[in-house]
Design a protein around this motif. Structure first.
Motif, PDB file in Angstrom:
ATOM      1  N   LEU A 128      46.577 111.407 104.015  1.00  0.00           N
ATOM      2  CA  LEU A 128      46.225 109.999 103.864  1.00  0.00           C
ATOM      3  C   LEU A 128      47.304 109.218 103.127  1.00  0.00           C
ATOM      4  O   LEU A 128      47.696 108.124 103.546  1.00  0.00           O
ATOM      5  N   LYS A 140      52.793 110.041 105.889  1.00  0.00           N
ATOM      6  CA  LYS A 140      51.399 109.633 106.045  1.00  0.00           C
ATOM      7  C   LYS A 140      50.995 109.793 107.510  1.00  0.00           C
ATOM      8  O   LYS A 140      51.458 109.060 108.369  1.00  0.00           O
ATOM      9  N   CYS A 199      47.774 109.604 108.546  1.00  0.00           N
ATOM     10  CA  CYS A 199      46.584 108.814 108.865  1.00  0.00           C
ATOM     11  C   CYS A 199      46.920 107.393 109.308  1.00  0.00           C
ATOM     12  O   CYS A 199      46.086 106.727 109.910  1.00  0.00           O
ATOM     13  N   SER A 200      48.119 106.912 109.018  1.00  0.00           N
ATOM     14  CA  SER A 200      48.494 105.589 109.515  1.00  0.00           C
ATOM     15  C   SER A 200      48.790 105.621 111.011  1.00  0.00           C
ATOM     16  O   SER A 200      48.704 104.603 111.689  1.00  0.00           O
ATOM     17  N   LYS A 201      49.101 106.819 111.536  1.00  0.00           N
ATOM     18  CA  LYS A 201      49.397 106.937 112.967  1.00  0.00           C
ATOM     19  C   LYS A 201      48.256 107.588 113.749  1.00  0.00           C
ATOM     20  O   LYS A 201      48.059 107.291 114.915  1.00  0.00           O
ATOM     21  N   VAL A 205      44.664 107.739 113.266  1.00  0.00           N
ATOM     22  CA  VAL A 205      43.489 107.275 112.507  1.00  0.00           C
ATOM     23  C   VAL A 205      42.248 108.052 112.901  1.00  0.00           C
ATOM     24  O   VAL A 205      41.486 108.527 112.045  1.00  0.00           O
ATOM     25  N   CYS A 236      42.117 111.556 111.465  1.00  0.00           N
ATOM     26  CA  CYS A 236      41.820 111.601 110.026  1.00  0.00           C
ATOM     27  C   CYS A 236      40.365 111.280 109.729  1.00  0.00           C
ATOM     28  O   CYS A 236      39.760 111.896 108.842  1.00  0.00           O
TER      29      CYS A 236
END
Length: 198
Positions: A126, A136, A138-140, A142, A145
């Motif tokens: 995250l 990160k 979770c930015s790609k 989503v 995650c």
């Protein structure tokens, strides 16, 4: 009266084991179905799944093993709910109570430890880590995650249920002991040695 209380506790244990079985299975199914693929530059495909890290694989196997163990214990609870002899403790029954106690403790601690380790990996995905050079994710990814978060939440609920079950198995074992440390109550057991004849 004591038999009724033991019977009631056996039913509570069966309900808790059913919920623990359900949440462990749900955590495993959510994790195993969590796959997300992204295409970069129209050519490069990147796929993430629970195989991304070793701890998520171990979590999956742990959840399935914990669910299988609770299924076996649930069958035991349902089979012996009405046939529980609440006034005597045989030697084999005593050994079984110790084994249930130890196995419940192991399962509760292992599931809790695996859930905590998965949570650490989730926070790493995250927020990333500059020191570990972990980006990160979770930015790609989503959806991946969010689904892993759901699996970890189910593992957390299962950990709480397993702790309660462990408390019940602890009570079922140590109710046979007197306040003196590890001394069985002589009036309630059938494992005392027979009197010697001369």
């Amino acid at each position: 009266m004591e038999f009724i209380q033991i019977n009631r506790m056996m039913k509570v244990e069966a309900i808790l084991r059913l919920f623990a079985l359900s949440t462990l299975l749900m955590a495993a199914i959510i994790m195993i179905t969590d796959v997300q693929t992204k295409v970069y530059f129209g050519v490069l495909k990147m796929k993430v799944s629970y195989k991304l890290t070793v701890i998520l694989k171990v979590s999956l196997y742990t959840y399935f093993i914990g669910a299988g163990y609770n299924l076996l214990q649930l069958v035991r609870c349902l089979a012996f709910t009405d046939n529980n002899a609440g006034d005597k403790l045989s030697l084999s029954n005593h050994v079984l109570k110790w084994s249930y106690f130890l196995l419940d403790q192991v399962v509760a601690y292992v599931v809790f430890a695996i859930m905590c380790a998965s949570t650490q990996i989730a926070f790493l995905a995250l927020f990333g880590s500059h020191d570990l050079e972990w980006m990160k994710l979770c930015s790609k990814y989503v959806r991946f995650c969010v689904q892993i978060g759901g699996s970890i939440a189910c593992g957390g609920v299962a950990s709480i249920l397993l702790a309660a079950i462990s408390g019940i198995s602890t009570f079922n074992l140590f109710r046979w002991y007197s306040p003196n440390f590890l001394c069985l109550k002589p009036k309630k057991i059938g494992i005392v040695a027979p009197p010697s004849t001369r």
